[in-house]
Design a protein around this motif. Structure first.
Motif, PDB file in Angstrom:
ATOM      1  N   ASN A  62       0.854  -1.296   0.007  1.00  0.00           N
ATOM      2  CA  ASN A  62       0.049  -0.080  -0.074  1.00  0.00           C
ATOM      3  C   ASN A  62       0.765   1.260  -0.098  1.00  0.00           C
ATOM      4  O   ASN A  62       1.921   1.522   0.669  1.00  0.00           O
ATOM      5  N   CYS A  63       0.388   2.488  -0.829  1.00  0.00           N
ATOM      6  CA  CYS A  63       1.190   3.395  -0.898  1.00  0.00           C
ATOM      7  C   CYS A  63       0.969   4.464   0.329  1.00  0.00           C
ATOM      8  O   CYS A  63      -0.174   4.271   0.955  1.00  0.00           O
ATOM      9  N   ASN A  64       2.035   5.173   0.845  1.00  0.00           N
ATOM     10  CA  ASN A  64       1.737   6.093   1.761  1.00  0.00           C
ATOM     11  C   ASN A  64       0.818   7.159   1.544  1.00  0.00           C
ATOM     12  O   ASN A  64       0.348   7.561   0.456  1.00  0.00           O
ATOM     13  N   GLU A  65       0.214   8.124   2.475  1.00  0.00           N
ATOM     14  CA  GLU A  65      -0.656   9.050   2.193  1.00  0.00           C
ATOM     15  C   GLU A  65       0.034  10.008   1.272  1.00  0.00           C
ATOM     16  O   GLU A  65       1.001  10.686   1.653  1.00  0.00           O
ATOM     17  N   GLY A  66      -0.821  10.436   0.306  1.00  0.00           N
ATOM     18  CA  GLY A  66      -0.284  11.449  -0.599  1.00  0.00           C
ATOM     19  C   GLY A  66       0.297  10.888  -1.541  1.00  0.00           C
ATOM     20  O   GLY A  66       1.044  11.675  -2.469  1.00  0.00           O
ATOM     21  N   PHE A  67       0.603   9.468  -1.968  1.00  0.00           N
ATOM     22  CA  PHE A  67       1.308   8.854  -2.974  1.00  0.00           C
ATOM     23  C   PHE A  67       0.411   7.860  -3.579  1.00  0.00           C
ATOM     24  O   PHE A  67      -0.491   7.259  -3.015  1.00  0.00           O
ATOM     25  N   ARG A  68       0.446   7.384  -4.810  1.00  0.00           N
ATOM     26  CA  ARG A  68      -0.168   6.449  -5.398  1.00  0.00           C
ATOM     27  C   ARG A  68       0.761   5.764  -6.383  1.00  0.00           C
ATOM     28  O   ARG A  68       1.641   5.860  -6.621  1.00  0.00           O
ATOM     29  N   SER A  69       0.284   4.354  -6.667  1.00  0.00           N
ATOM     30  CA  SER A  69       1.118   3.341  -7.303  1.00  0.00           C
ATOM     31  C   SER A  69       1.142   4.039  -8.662  1.00  0.00           C
ATOM     32  O   SER A  69       0.161   4.390  -9.347  1.00  0.00           O
ATOM     33  N   THR A  70       2.570   3.569  -9.235  1.00  0.00           N
ATOM     34  CA  THR A  70       2.538   3.791 -10.607  1.00  0.00           C
ATOM     35  C   THR A  70       1.793   2.847 -11.690  1.00  0.00           C
ATOM     36  O   THR A  70       1.799   3.231 -12.757  1.00  0.00           O
ATOM     37  N   THR A  71       1.414   1.812 -11.317  1.00  0.00           N
ATOM     38  CA  THR A  71       0.589   0.736 -11.997  1.00  0.00           C
ATOM     39  C   THR A  71      -0.855   0.548 -11.331  1.00  0.00           C
ATOM     40  O   THR A  71      -0.995   0.936 -10.268  1.00  0.00           O
ATOM     41  N   ALA A  72      -1.731  -0.270 -12.189  1.00  0.00           N
ATOM     42  CA  ALA A  72      -2.860  -0.521 -11.761  1.00  0.00           C
ATOM     43  C   ALA A  72      -2.935  -1.384 -10.486  1.00  0.00           C
ATOM     44  O   ALA A  72      -3.471  -1.524  -9.297  1.00  0.00           O
ATOM     45  N   ASN A  73      -2.167  -2.530 -10.802  1.00  0.00           N
ATOM     46  CA  ASN A  73      -1.814  -3.537  -9.678  1.00  0.00           C
ATOM     47  C   ASN A  73      -0.402  -3.434  -8.770  1.00  0.00           C
ATOM     48  O   ASN A  73       0.532  -3.718  -9.687  1.00  0.00           O
ATOM     49  N   PHE A  74      -0.355  -2.789  -7.655  1.00  0.00           N
ATOM     50  CA  PHE A  74       0.634  -2.931  -6.997  1.00  0.00           C
ATOM     51  C   PHE A  74       1.294  -3.936  -6.571  1.00  0.00           C
ATOM     52  O   PHE A  74       0.760  -4.320  -5.447  1.00  0.00           O
ATOM     53  N   SER A  78       6.111  -3.899  -9.319  1.00  0.00           N
ATOM     54  CA  SER A  78       5.772  -2.439  -9.965  1.00  0.00           C
ATOM     55  C   SER A  78       6.854  -1.391  -9.781  1.00  0.00           C
ATOM     56  O   SER A  78       7.853  -1.866  -9.019  1.00  0.00           O
ATOM     57  N   GLU A  79       6.870  -0.332 -10.146  1.00  0.00           N
ATOM     58  CA  GLU A  79       7.694   0.706  -9.898  1.00  0.00           C
ATOM     59  C   GLU A  79       7.661   1.657  -8.750  1.00  0.00           C
ATOM     60  O   GLU A  79       8.285   2.482  -8.609  1.00  0.00           O
ATOM     61  N   GLY A  80       6.804   1.261  -7.776  1.00  0.00           N
ATOM     62  CA  GLY A  80       6.664   2.240  -6.576  1.00  0.00           C
ATOM     63  C   GLY A  80       5.732   3.039  -6.587  1.00  0.00           C
ATOM     64  O   GLY A  80       4.781   2.904  -7.358  1.00  0.00           O
ATOM     65  N   CYS A  81       5.806   4.155  -5.865  1.00  0.00           N
ATOM     66  CA  CYS A  81       4.624   5.088  -5.448  1.00  0.00           C
ATOM     67  C   CYS A  81       5.302   6.321  -6.071  1.00  0.00           C
ATOM     68  O   CYS A  81       6.464   6.516  -5.775  1.00  0.00           O
TER      69      CYS A  81
END
Length: 694
Positions: A62-74, A78-81
């Motif tokens: 799961n990405c931290n608050e204020g961040f989002r996964s760079t791909t649909a399925n994390f 994947s390349e991180g957040c």
């Protein structure tokens, strides 16, 4: 049948394999499969700005608050957040802040504040300026201090002030523009021209110069674009630090040139009001000195100087320290200045350092408000509670001559006067040695006798300026005259060797050289620089403006000429000794004359080689003692060489002593009136030498 048997064997093999291995996400422990915690075994599995969670046989990120996964399925592959732009993606909207309304006094008074998308600007009213910095407060600007109405203001300074006033006027209003770098270059160009003469003797002139630089830096400093600006010209070097920010700066600011360092706090630079910018500047002048008249005013501040003759001189470059704070007459925190000495000297009973600033009201260097905190042979550290133009002042205190030196001088000079007096009587009345050389020796002895007498009685008469000047003038004349008579002796010896039939110098020519040349030199020197006769320490020639060379230059010329003449004389003597029929008796006499003349020149000339150090402030004790000894005993040495070592003179002395001791002998009057051939023949001169048998 075979097919069924093969399928059965395959099934048994699969069952056996499952019982030996574990599924993905598990590992075998004690013949059983256990879940693997991937988040522990591989901490960087999910990448930056994320958290890893373990599950039975697997994991998820799961990405931290204020961040989002760079791909649909994390997943772990994947390349991180990445950071989320909330202003675009979230439902709430970013609204421009109106600084003109929300921030009190953002532009100051007497200004128009204009808000822009994400920014604002301040437009000053007429008479106010923010020096072209659109987000700085507008402050009142006066250009009156760039006026040059006084008649005594130099033309070059008037030109500079007119240029600065024009720039100042252009900044007063909403359309003010920056010209800092160009103005700084123009300022230093004019300053170089003003200071090209080096020494500024007039206090008003120094006031104008330093005041113009300080006011110019207050105008130029806020207009400079770079955080630190350094500029150097032929005669001036400066470093300026500028800061611009919404909040006042803090910490320390340090500026330096090749000769000084200036350190203070930004709080001191800013002062009570912060318009959005602040600057500090240090200007150093490479060739700015004060005259002795301005430096002597320092003695008025020190009670202990009134009874002693103290010489002052600047031992550092003059610097001007300027900050944006207008109230610098009494700072809440002292500033620090470190000066490099021009002349490396350690503090002693003769040398003392003090920190001074230029007092425009008094028109002199003053030590009020500045304290010397540390000093060595190369640097002095000053702490001052105000800002202005500063320097390090070196006080040179006179040191009383030691008792043994005074004793040697007085005893030696008295002995020298007695011997010279005997020489004068001998050369005047001993007829057996009369001739051109004897006349030269007579006048040489008279000059040295008067010089030694004046030296003994008046060299320390510094309490009376007029009398001290007369003493210095007499010493100048008679010591020069002694050297001129020595030159005449060298010329006479040359004529005796080379020009055999023309060996007599006319007395008129001798007087013109022996007394006329020194009189001419002293007269020209007195007219050119009358203050050069007499100093605070001795009644001798001043060291200011190299005035001492009015004595040493003629002496050097005479010594060089005499050396050249003596070399030729010795060379010609050697040729005559090697001739077929040399007159050995005459040549031996001339050789003896030459040896005594050279010895005499070495004694008197060598004395003044050491005399170069006598009146210097840092003369060595060895040179001082050598000069004193040679000066004190030169009369005795002349008496020994020209009288006691001369057989005719010794014979006359013996006759005189016998006549005094024995009444039956002839009286002293016969010493000068002897009718024998030995006393009469020299008056007619020898055919070959024109001198007596001596």
């Amino acid at each position: 049948m075979d097919l069924k048997r093969a399928l059965l064997l395959l099934g048994l093999f699969l069952v056996f394999s499952e019982s030996r291995n574990c599924y993905i996400g598990f590992e075998r422990r004690n013949s059983s499969c256990v879940d693997i915690d991937e988040c522990v075994t591989d901490p960087g599995l999910c990448g930056a700005y994320s958290k890893c969670f373990n599950t039975h046989g697997s994991y998820y990120c799961n990405c931290n608050e204020g961040f989002r996964s760079t791909t649909a399925n994390f997943t772990a592959t994947s390349e991180g957040c990445r950071d989320i732009n909330e202003c675009i993606e979230k439902t709430r909207e970013c609204i421009d802040k109106d600084e003109c309304k929300d921030v009190p006094d953002v532009c100051g008074t007497n200004t128009n504040c204009s808000n822009h998308q994400g920014s604002y600007s301040c437009k000053c009213h007429e008479g106010y300026s923010n020096y072209g910095n659109s987000q700085s407060k507008c402050t009142e600007m006066s250009c009156d201090h760039f006026e040059s109405d006084t008649e005594d203001t130099p033309v070059k300074l008037k030109t500079l002030l007119a240029l600065l006033r024009s720039s100042c006027e252009s900044l007063r209003g909403p359309n003010g523009h920056q010209t800092g770098e160009q103005l700084l270059e123009n300022l230093f160009t004019f300053t170089d021209e003003l200071l090209s003469g080096g020494n500024i003797a007039d206090g008003k002139m120094l006031n104008h110069c330093l005041d113009a630089v300080e006011n110019s830096m207050r105008l130029i400093g806020p207009q400079l674009k770079d955080p630190v600006t350094r500029m150097e010209t032929h005669n001036t070097i400066a470093e300026v630090a500028v800061t611009r920010n919404q909040t006042p700066p803090s910490g320390r600011v340090t500026l330096s040139t090749d000769s000084a360092l200036f350190s203070t706090s930004w709080e001191t630079v800013v002062g009570k009001s912060y318009p959005g910018f602040a600057f500090a500047a240090l200007v150093s002048y490479k060739d700015l000195n004060s005259s002795s008249d301005l430096l002597h005013k320092m003695s008025n501040e020190r009670s202990d100087d009134k009874e002693t003759s103290v010489t002052y001189q600047l031992n550092s470059k003059v610097v001007t320290a300027v900050v944006s704070n207008a109230e610098t007459k009494q700072l809440s925190e002292s500033v620090t200045l470190v000066f490099r000495h021009v002349e490396e000297r350690v503090e002693s009973e003769r040398v003392a350092y003090s920190c001074v600033y230029w007092d425009e009201i008094e028109g002199a260097w003053s030590g009020r408000g500045c304290e010397r905190t540390e000093s060595n042979s190369t640097h002095t550290v000053c702490s001052c509670s105000h800002l202005s133009s500063f320097a390090v002042l070196m006080a040179l205190y006179p040191v009383q001559d030691s008792f043994d030196l005074v004793l040697i001088t007085r005893v030696g000079l008295v002995l020298s006067l007695v011997c010279l007096f005997l020489c004068i009587l001998t050369f005047k009345f001993c007829r057996s040695i009369q001739g051109t050389r004897t006349s030269i020796h007579l006048h040489l002895s008279i000059c040295l006798f008067i010089a030694d007498l004046v030296f003994l009685c008046g060299i320390s008469s510094t309490h009376n300026q007029v009398a001290c000047g007369i003493v210095a003038g007499l010493l100048h004349f008679f010591f020069l005259s002694a050297f001129c008579w020595m030159l005449l002796e060298g010329v006479q010896l040359y004529r005796m060797v080379v020009l055999v039939f023309h060996t007599t110098l006319k007395h008129l020519y001798m007087y013109l050289v022996g007394y006329g040349v020194p009189l001419f030199v002293v007269t020209i020197s007195a007219i050119t620089f009358p203050k050069g006769y007499g100093t605070d320490r001795h009644c001798w020639l001043s060291l200011d403006g190299n005035f001492i060379w009015s004595f040493f230059a003629p002496v050097c010329i005479i010594v060089i000429l005499n050396s050249f003449v003596f070399i030729i004389t010795v060379w010609k003597l050697a040729e005559k000794f090697s001739s077929l029929n040399p007159d050995l008796s005459k040549l031996r006499n001339i050789r003896r004359f030459t040896v005594t003349a050279v010895a005499q020149m070495c004694i008197l000339g060598g004395m003044w080689v050491f005399g170069c150090f006598l009146f210097q402030e840092k003369g060595t004790q060895v040179a001082l003692y050598l000069f004193t000894i040679l000066n004190s005993f030169q009369g005795a040495l002349i008496f020994i060489m020209h009288c006691l070592l001369s057989k005719p003179v010794r014979d006359e002395y013996c006759k005189l002593i016998r006549s005094i001791c024995s009444p039956k002998e002839k009286k002293y009057s016969e010493f000068s009136t002897n009718q024998s051939s030995n006393s009469q023949q020299p008056l007619r001169s020898h055919q070959t030498t024109g001198e007596s048998k001596i």
